[in-house]
Design an enzyme around this catalytic site. Sequence first.
Site, PDB file in Angstrom:
ATOM      1  N   THR A  51     -19.366   8.297   0.589  1.00  0.00           N
ATOM      2  CA  THR A  51     -19.163   9.542   1.329  1.00  0.00           C
ATOM      3  C   THR A  51     -18.782   9.225   2.755  1.00  0.00           C
ATOM      4  OG1 THR A  51     -20.187  11.516   2.287  1.00  0.00           O
ATOM      5  CG2 THR A  51     -21.675   9.719   1.781  1.00  0.00           C
ATOM      6  N   ILE A  52     -17.895  10.033   3.298  1.00  0.00           N
ATOM      7  CA  ILE A  52     -17.557   9.840   4.717  1.00  0.00           C
ATOM      8  C   ILE A  52     -18.739  10.252   5.595  1.00  0.00           C
ATOM      9  CG2 ILE A  52     -15.079  10.185   4.367  1.00  0.00           C
ATOM     10  CD1 ILE A  52     -15.514  12.984   5.780  1.00  0.00           C
ATOM     11  N   ASP A  53     -19.675  11.043   5.042  1.00  0.00           N
ATOM     12  CA  ASP A  53     -20.774  11.586   5.855  1.00  0.00           C
ATOM     13  C   ASP A  53     -21.834  10.541   6.208  1.00  0.00           C
ATOM     14  OD1 ASP A  53     -19.474  13.991   5.392  1.00  0.00           O
ATOM     15  OD2 ASP A  53     -20.754  14.499   3.688  1.00  0.00           O
ATOM     16  N   MET A  60     -16.429  16.560  10.452  1.00  0.00           N
ATOM     17  CA  MET A  60     -17.215  16.736   9.225  1.00  0.00           C
ATOM     18  C   MET A  60     -18.543  15.988   9.305  1.00  0.00           C
ATOM     19  SD  MET A  60     -14.589  16.701   6.037  1.00  0.00           S
ATOM     20  CE  MET A  60     -13.757  18.190   5.512  1.00  0.00           C
ATOM     21  N   ARG A  83     -21.347  17.232   7.004  1.00  0.00           N
ATOM     22  CA  ARG A  83     -22.377  18.090   6.394  1.00  0.00           C
ATOM     23  C   ARG A  83     -23.570  18.239   7.331  1.00  0.00           C
ATOM     24  NH1 ARG A  83     -23.709  17.150   0.212  1.00  0.00           N
ATOM     25  NH2 ARG A  83     -24.272  15.103   0.994  1.00  0.00           N
ATOM     26  N   GLY A 138     -24.347  14.223  -4.887  1.00  0.00           N
ATOM     27  CA  GLY A 138     -24.144  15.132  -6.021  1.00  0.00           C
ATOM     28  C   GLY A 138     -23.837  14.369  -7.303  1.00  0.00           C
ATOM     29  N   GLY A 190     -17.489  19.645 -10.846  1.00  0.00           N
ATOM     30  CA  GLY A 190     -17.486  19.194 -12.245  1.00  0.00           C
ATOM     31  C   GLY A 190     -18.811  18.627 -12.690  1.00  0.00           C
ATOM     32  N   ARG A 231     -10.437  25.565  24.091  1.00  0.00           N
ATOM     33  CA  ARG A 231      -9.797  25.607  22.769  1.00  0.00           C
ATOM     34  C   ARG A 231     -10.638  24.830  21.759  1.00  0.00           C
ATOM     35  NH1 ARG A 231      -4.281  27.035  23.440  1.00  0.00           N
ATOM     36  NH2 ARG A 231      -4.382  28.548  25.134  1.00  0.00           N
TER      37      ARG A 231
HETATM   38  O1  F6P Z   1     -19.142  15.326   1.822  1.00  0.00           O
HETATM   39  C1  F6P Z   1     -17.872  15.104   2.320  1.00  0.00           C
HETATM   40  C2  F6P Z   1     -17.312  16.355   2.963  1.00  0.00           C
HETATM   41  O2  F6P Z   1     -16.023  16.052   3.464  1.00  0.00           O
HETATM   42  C3  F6P Z   1     -18.209  16.966   4.038  1.00  0.00           C
HETATM   43  O3  F6P Z   1     -18.108  16.292   5.261  1.00  0.00           O
HETATM   44  C4  F6P Z   1     -17.687  18.372   4.061  1.00  0.00           C
HETATM   45  O4  F6P Z   1     -18.676  19.282   4.519  1.00  0.00           O
HETATM   46  C5  F6P Z   1     -17.355  18.637   2.618  1.00  0.00           C
HETATM   47  O5  F6P Z   1     -17.184  17.386   2.000  1.00  0.00           O
HETATM   48  C6  F6P Z   1     -16.113  19.456   2.421  1.00  0.00           C
HETATM   49  O6  F6P Z   1     -15.970  19.681   1.059  1.00  0.00           O
HETATM   50  P1  F6P Z   1     -14.677  20.346   0.418  1.00  0.00           P
HETATM   51  O7  F6P Z   1     -13.650  19.252   0.263  1.00  0.00           O
HETATM   52  O8  F6P Z   1     -15.136  20.870  -0.879  1.00  0.00           O
HETATM   53  O9  F6P Z   1     -14.175  21.401   1.360  1.00  0.00           O
END
Ligand code: F6P
Length: 359
Positions: A137-139, A181, A183, A116, A74, A277
Site C-alpha cells: 500500500t502507498i499508505d 493520500m 487514508r 483488505g 472484489g 488555493r
Molecule cells: O489505500 C490506498 C489509497 O490510495 C488511499 O490512500 C486512498 O484513500 C484510497 O486508496 C483511494 O481509493 P480509490 O482508488 O478506491 O479511490
Amino acid sequence: MRIAISTGGGDAPGLNAVIRAVVLSSMQRGWTVYGIQRGFGGLLGDADVVPVTQDTVRGITHLGGTILGTTNRGNPFSWPAKQADGTVQEVDRSDEVVAAFRRLALDAMIVVGGDGSLRIAERFCEKGLPIVGVPKTIDNDVRGTVITFGFDTAVATATDAIDKLHSTAESHQRVFVVEVMGRHAGWIALNSGLAGTADAILIPEIPFDIGKVCDKVFERDLTGRHFSIVVAAEGARPAGGEELYQGGAAPGGVARLGGIAEHVARQIEERTGKETRSVVLGHLQRGGSPTTFDRLLALRFGAAAVRAVERKQFGHMVASDPPAIVMVPLSEALKGWTGVPLDHDSIQTARDLGICLGD
Ligand code: F6P
C-alpha cells in the site's frame, strides 16, 4: 509445485516487481505460476487465470500498476451480485474460490494486497487454502512491517508536486494547501511535507487547530515570506471535528476520504485575507514507475514469499524489519493498522524545523 499469485486492492508502484520476483524465483525451483486476474475475480469467472512465465514478466520491474489487474470491490465473502430486479446484493462466493483453487490443482497462493486483501486471505487460510501474503500500500499503514512498497514512490511524487508549487506560490504570494493520500495515516503527508519543506503539515494523528495554521502564515508574512505551503493528509481533521468524505457514495458503498484541502484553504483565506488555493494530488500518487527503493523492496518481498511457500509457512505475510525480511502471522498483522507514532523522530524533526503541525 503449481502456485498462483493475485494482486488485490488499490494498486501501488512495485506490484509488477513482486510478480516478476515470484515468477522467476518459482521457475528457479521448477514450479509453475498462474496469475489470477483482478484480485480473486479470476477464480470466480469475473476474469481469467493465466500462466505467467519468464516471458510474461520480462521488462516489468520498472512499470507501475499490475499486469494482473486489480480491484478493491472484489471480496468473495461479500461479492456484489446483480439481482433480477436490478438491485445489487452481496453474496458469499468464498466456497467457489476454494473449489476453483482445488480444480486448478494449485499447491499454494501468494496474495499481494493491503489490509483488505490480506484480511480476505486470512479468511481463506481458515478455509484451508495455503496462502502467503505480501503487504502492499502507498499508505504504509500495514501493521507488522516497517514499510510497504509503493510508499516511497508516492512520497516522491508528492514531494515533486510540492516542489513545483513553491515557485508559483511565491510568484503570486499565495497559500497552497496540498491534499495527499494515506487514508487514516499521515505517513505520506509527513514525509512529503518534510522533504518538500512545507510550512504546515496536517496529519490525522494530530488533530489541527486552524488558528495555529493561520498563525504560521502570518508569521511568515511578517518575515517577508509572503507565501506558504500547507500539506494536508486526506484523513486530517480539525480538533473536535471529523474526517471529510467525498460527496456521493462510491461504487460498492465504500466511503472515500477527500475535501480537506479545500476546506482548510477556505478557512485560511477567510482568516488571513491571503489568496489560498487547494490542490488534490489524488491517484497521481499511485501511478508511475516505482522508485529504486520500492523496486528493491518489492523484489525482496516477492522472492521471500516464494521461500515461505517452499517452507510451507502459510498464514503468514512477508514483512520488512530492516535489514531483514521476516515473516509475520497474518492474524498478528491484521490486529490493527499503523499511523505515525506521536514520538516518531520525523514529527520531532518537523517541530525542530519550525514546521507547524496544527497543534
Ligand atoms: O489505500 C490506498 C489509497 O490510495 C488511499 O490512500 C486512498 O484513500 C484510497 O486508496 C483511494 O481509493 P480509490 O482508488 O478506491 O479511490
